[in-house]
Every structure is written in C-alpha cells, then in structure tokens.
Design a protein around this motif. Sequence first.
Motif, short mmCIF file in Angstrom:
data_model
loop_
_atom_site.label_atom_id
_atom_site.label_comp_id
_atom_site.label_asym_id
_atom_site.label_seq_id
_atom_site.Cartn_x
_atom_site.Cartn_y
_atom_site.Cartn_z
N GLN A 503 0.83 -1.20 0.00
CA GLN A 503 0.00 0.00 0.00
C GLN A 503 0.88 1.27 0.00
O GLN A 503 2.06 1.23 0.35
CB GLN A 503 -0.90 0.01 1.24
N LYS A 504 0.25 2.38 -0.37
CA LYS A 504 0.96 3.65 -0.36
C LYS A 504 0.98 4.24 1.05
O LYS A 504 -0.03 4.22 1.75
CB LYS A 504 0.30 4.65 -1.32
N HIS A 505 2.14 4.77 1.42
CA HIS A 505 2.31 5.41 2.73
C HIS A 505 3.03 6.74 2.56
O HIS A 505 3.66 6.99 1.54
CB HIS A 505 3.12 4.51 3.67
N ARG A 506 2.93 7.58 3.59
CA ARG A 506 3.54 8.91 3.54
C ARG A 506 4.93 8.87 4.18
O ARG A 506 5.08 8.43 5.32
CB ARG A 506 2.67 9.90 4.32
N PRO A 507 5.99 9.31 3.45
CA PRO A 507 7.32 9.38 4.08
C PRO A 507 7.43 10.58 5.01
O PRO A 507 6.64 11.52 4.93
CB PRO A 507 8.26 9.52 2.89
N VAL A 508 8.42 10.54 5.88
CA VAL A 508 8.79 11.69 6.70
C VAL A 508 10.03 12.29 6.06
O VAL A 508 10.81 11.59 5.41
CB VAL A 508 9.08 11.25 8.16
N MET A 509 10.23 13.59 6.25
CA MET A 509 11.35 14.25 5.59
C MET A 509 12.16 15.08 6.58
O MET A 509 11.62 15.66 7.52
CB MET A 509 10.82 15.17 4.49
N ILE A 510 13.47 15.09 6.37
CA ILE A 510 14.38 15.98 7.10
C ILE A 510 14.98 16.96 6.11
O ILE A 510 15.44 16.58 5.04
CB ILE A 510 15.51 15.19 7.80
N HIS A 511 14.94 18.25 6.45
CA HIS A 511 15.73 19.27 5.75
C HIS A 511 16.98 19.48 6.60
O HIS A 511 16.87 19.60 7.82
CB HIS A 511 15.01 20.63 5.70
N ARG A 512 18.16 19.61 5.99
CA ARG A 512 19.34 19.89 6.80
C ARG A 512 20.42 20.58 5.99
O ARG A 512 20.53 20.36 4.78
CB ARG A 512 19.88 18.66 7.51
N VAL A 513 21.15 21.46 6.66
CA VAL A 513 22.32 22.11 6.08
C VAL A 513 23.47 21.98 7.07
O VAL A 513 23.26 21.94 8.28
CB VAL A 513 22.08 23.61 5.78
N VAL A 514 24.69 21.88 6.54
CA VAL A 514 25.88 21.78 7.40
C VAL A 514 26.58 23.14 7.46
O VAL A 514 26.73 23.73 8.52
CB VAL A 514 26.88 20.73 6.86
N TYR A 515 26.99 23.64 6.30
CA TYR A 515 27.59 24.98 6.26
C TYR A 515 26.52 26.04 6.53
O TYR A 515 26.81 27.09 7.09
CB TYR A 515 28.22 25.26 4.89
N GLY A 516 25.32 25.76 6.11
CA GLY A 516 24.22 26.73 6.19
C GLY A 516 24.19 27.55 4.92
O GLY A 516 23.32 27.40 4.08
N SER A 517 25.13 28.42 4.78
CA SER A 517 25.36 29.19 3.56
C SER A 517 26.86 29.13 3.32
O SER A 517 27.64 29.41 4.23
CB SER A 517 24.90 30.64 3.77
#
Length: 637
Positions: A503-517
């Motif tokens: 069946q179809k399920h919803r993933p969870v997501m992480i946004h991440r940056v190391v340097y940032g900019s």
Amino acid sequence: MAKITLKDGAVREVAEGTTVLDFVKNLSNSLAKKALACKIDGETRDLTTVIDGDHQIDILTFEDADGRWALRHSAAHIMAQAVKRLYGDKNVKLAIGPAIDNGFYYDFDMDHQLNNEDLLKIEKEMKKIVKENLPIVRKEVTRQEALDFFNAQGEIYKVELINDLPEDAMITMYTQGDFTDLCAGPHVVSTGKVKALKLQSVAGAYWRGNEKNKMLQRIYGTAFEKQADLDAYLKMLEEAAKRDHRKLGKELDLFSLHEEGPGFPFFHPNGMVIRNELINYWREVHRKFGYQEIKTPMILNRKLWETSGHWDHYKENMYFTKIDGEDYAIKPMNCPGGMLVYLTQQHSYRDLPLRLGELGLVHRHELSGALHGLMRVRNFTQDDAHIFMLPSQIEGEIQKTIDLFDQVYSTFGLTYHAELSTRPDDSMGSDEVWELATNALKNALEHRGLKYVINEGDGAFYGPKIDFHLTDSIGRTWQCGTIQLDMLMPEKFDLTYIGEDGQKHRPVMIHRVVYGSIERFIGILIENYAGAFPAWLAPVQVKILPISDKYTDYAYEIKRKMFDLGIRVEVDDRNEKIGYKIREAQVKKVPYSIIVGENELENKNISVRKRREKETVTMDTDTFINNLLEEIKTKAQ
C-alpha cells in the motif's frame, strides 16, 4: 504558607507576602548576592516581586540569559538617567532603551550631537549613579496616570508608546532616584548591581525603525557583573575587529561587494579557491554518508510556492518575475524543487532512506540595513539536503546527520552547542503533528546525550528544528547547521512510498544544512582563522622567493614540480629585497615561503619558512612536497 518549587525540584515553604529576594536570602546568602532577577512560573520578574501563593521559582544570575538581560536593561536606564543629568531634562527626550545581545542601547532625541568625548562623560556619570546604589522601584499605574506623568515631562515618545498599548494593558514605571521611565521590566534591585559597564558607540536610528520618522541618536553600551569579564569581552572585540572578514576579504583579495548589487557578493580567484575546496570537501563527505547530488532550477512557477506554503508564509522575503504572463518566483529555498525530484518516480520502502543533497543558489530579500559582508546577503549557496524516510528511521537518520556534522565541524576545529527551536506563531499543520515532530527531535538529542537549550517559537513554519551554533577561535558563536523535521511538506506534495504491505504510505522528511550558507561559512572561517587558512584551504599554499634574478630559473623549476602535483604555488620574481618578499608573503598569510639562493641551487634543496615562524629550515625538495601533500590530504589545522 506558600509552597515554592525550585529548579532542582526541591520544595520550600515561605510566608505569603515575602519578596523573592528575602526568600533567596533565607535559602543562600551567596546566591542572593549573585541573583539578578527570577522566573515565576516561567515569567521573568523582579526580585522584589511579592510571593502570593504556590509557584515554581527559578533564581536568575548572570549565567542565565534572562539574568544578563535584566542587568543590561538596568544599565540602559542608568545611561538614560546620566544623559538627563548631564544635558538637562528639557533638552533630552527619551525613546526606547532595551537590552540586546551582548549589551544595551538607548535612543535619544536631543539637539546636541553626541561624540566620543560625550560618551566618556556619560560613562563617568553612570559610574556615579552605580556608586549611589539607588533602589530600582517598580510601580503599576493606570493609563491616565502614565499619560499625565509623561505629558508633564514633555516625553512625547513615551506618550506615543502608551497610546499604542491595548486599553486593558497593565502599565508599569520604574524609578531610581530622580529618574522615572516607562518600562515593562524586569530590572535588578538597585543601580549598584551594574558593577562593570562600557559605552561603545553612537549611531543614528529612526524612531521605530521607520525612515519617515525623526532620526534619533542611539548610544550602544555593554555591562557585565565583573570588571574582569568586561575586560575580556572588550579584548575579544578588539581581536574581532582585526579579524573582520570584510577587511581581510579585501586585503587577501577574496571577494568584493558593489553598489551595482547590494547584498550580492563577487568572488575573486583567491576566494573561489576556498569556495571550491569547501564544495569538494562537502561532496567527499556526503558521498561517504550515502547522499546523491541533485540540481534544481532557480526560477519556478507560483503554483509550486503556493503548494509548499512559501507564497503565504514567506512571500515578503522572495523575489518575483513573470514568464509567458504567469507568476514565477526566484527560489528562496531548495526544498520544493527536491519534492519534484522525489515525485518523478514511485519509491518503495526499500529505497528509503533516500538522501538527496543540493548546492542550491537561493535569493532572499533582506533589508538594506541588515546586510553585512558575507554574513547577511541576498543571494547565497545553501548546502541543502533532504532525507526521505520511514517513520521508524527518524531517530537513526537524525543521529547519522549529527555524525556528519561532527565530522565536518571537527575538520575546521570548530565546536558547537545545540538549540531546539519549537513551533512559531505563523505555522502550518496540526498540534498533533507538531508535538510528534518536536518529541522526535528531543528524543534524538537526549538519547545521544547532547545538551541543548529550547528556543521557543523559532522553528520553521513547517516544522521544528535543531540549530547548531559554532564556537570560533575567540569564543564567538555562529548559527550554521540545521536539522528540520518535516511531516507537512510530504503531505502537501502528496509524497508516497510503497510499503511492505503493498500500500501507499507517507514518508517523513528531514531538511538539513551543514555549512548553512557557503558564503557565510567562508566569512566565519576568515574570522576564525584571521585569514591564515590551513594549507588545504589557502588560496596560495607556497610562495617561492628567489634572492636575486640568478636563481629565478631554479625557482620556476621547483614551481613546475609542485604545480604538476596539484599544489597552489607562485614565484615572487620581483626585483625586491628578500626581506621585503618574506614580509609580503607573511602579510598575505601564505602557509609556506621557500627561499632559494646560491646554497640552495648548489645543493639542489630549499630553505622553508613556515607562516608565523621566524626560523628557516633547509630541506630536500621532495621531502617538503611529500610533507605538504600529506598535510593537505589530512586537512591538518
């Protein structure tokens, strides 16, 4: 009797009507001497507050941010009192005077143009007021009482502030000796608590930050509990001025900023070396940690930004254009493009976690007054990554992300502390989703044993986050890395994966940056290293200095050998004295200077002078090259 619960969970009884200060004195005289303010059921209050029932009470000292805030806010009032004493009540109109990070300021409307000599006079008068040890007394008043008082004083800015308060607002004033100010507080108990202070500068500031209003004079200062701490802070500021990345960026020819593009930095060849080395290292680390790199467009249709929520929640920070009659936005963030990449195929639970990294150029509208070198710009490259995962993989992926952060930051000799930022007022999603996401981040931090502080209300509009604040070589902190847990964006973009059940399920997501900019991180590194980059990052790693024209051919022979091995090397063949050339290489902060003359030519070796060292060491060319290549490979500090 009232029951008081302390920070450590201990419960004490005290007679109702006792002030917090008297309660603390009964607990510990030493704590009472250090106490600056308190928190009663989470609200910061004066120590003179009367206990009126059962409460949770935390005693705040200079070690606590809110304790420092109370001390510095009191210093702002002392400064306003000093200015009034020196320049006359009728000649000075008071605006606002809050505490700020690392200090305080007060805005004044006065005809006399303040200068550095005035600051010394005001500081001297402030120290007199401190010595007088005047009690700082809080008083609640009605709206009309406050208006009558400040109208009589001719304090037009205070009257405007009162009129802008809600009708039912409680109004408080604080008095110290002959000085009274409109203020919500809290403050320390007396002026004598402000033992170490320094006025730093005067600048112009529009009333309420609006350029249509009158320009006022703003005096900045700082205050500490101890003179030794103030001295250390001022020494750090002096060192920071020497390390200013804008100054060093110009001296080392790394980048420039131009009127033709405010907030849009130009990178020069030397700066591009550092930038490219950082990107190469980023790719090396991310490959090791299982990331795949993607690239998404800079300009995307309005519908995408409406779906992501940026059109409603971030529009004032975005730039726009029209294509074929339709609205488009220049991306302020990379995440919506990452969603579209995920949607190009149907994923299975076996594909997850899917780690997609992007070095994406983003544009955000910053007010011109907020722009600051590379630290605050209008376009920057965000070293983004989006990790799509099963709910059962959340903590494991957060831990792996922190492992990656540890590796990167330790490479630059940077340490960090973590802050957990919670739900802001302008947010999307249900209470249940936010609670689930926030608890997941808390659990990951606690299971790792990583100490953190909670930064209430500073999360992204789509999810809570962990911010990583780096500490540089002179003790300053910079916010760089971020881990944001997002259960809302996958819902908005209808992201799915096929589970074990078919069946179809919803993933969870992480946004991440190391340097940032990348731009900002370069600015931080310039200041952290004071421009003296380790060899692997240095724009020029070796400068060869022939003593005279007779040894120029030998210098270029050595250069070719190094250049072919990837070493960034230059020959200074100018007709200048060797001492001048050595000093020039030191000023340009080149890691290694090689001096060649008659002895070196005859023996086919080189004389090496390391940056910051006065002695020259003679060695075999191949030995030096091998040592340097190892230093570069290991990214030695």
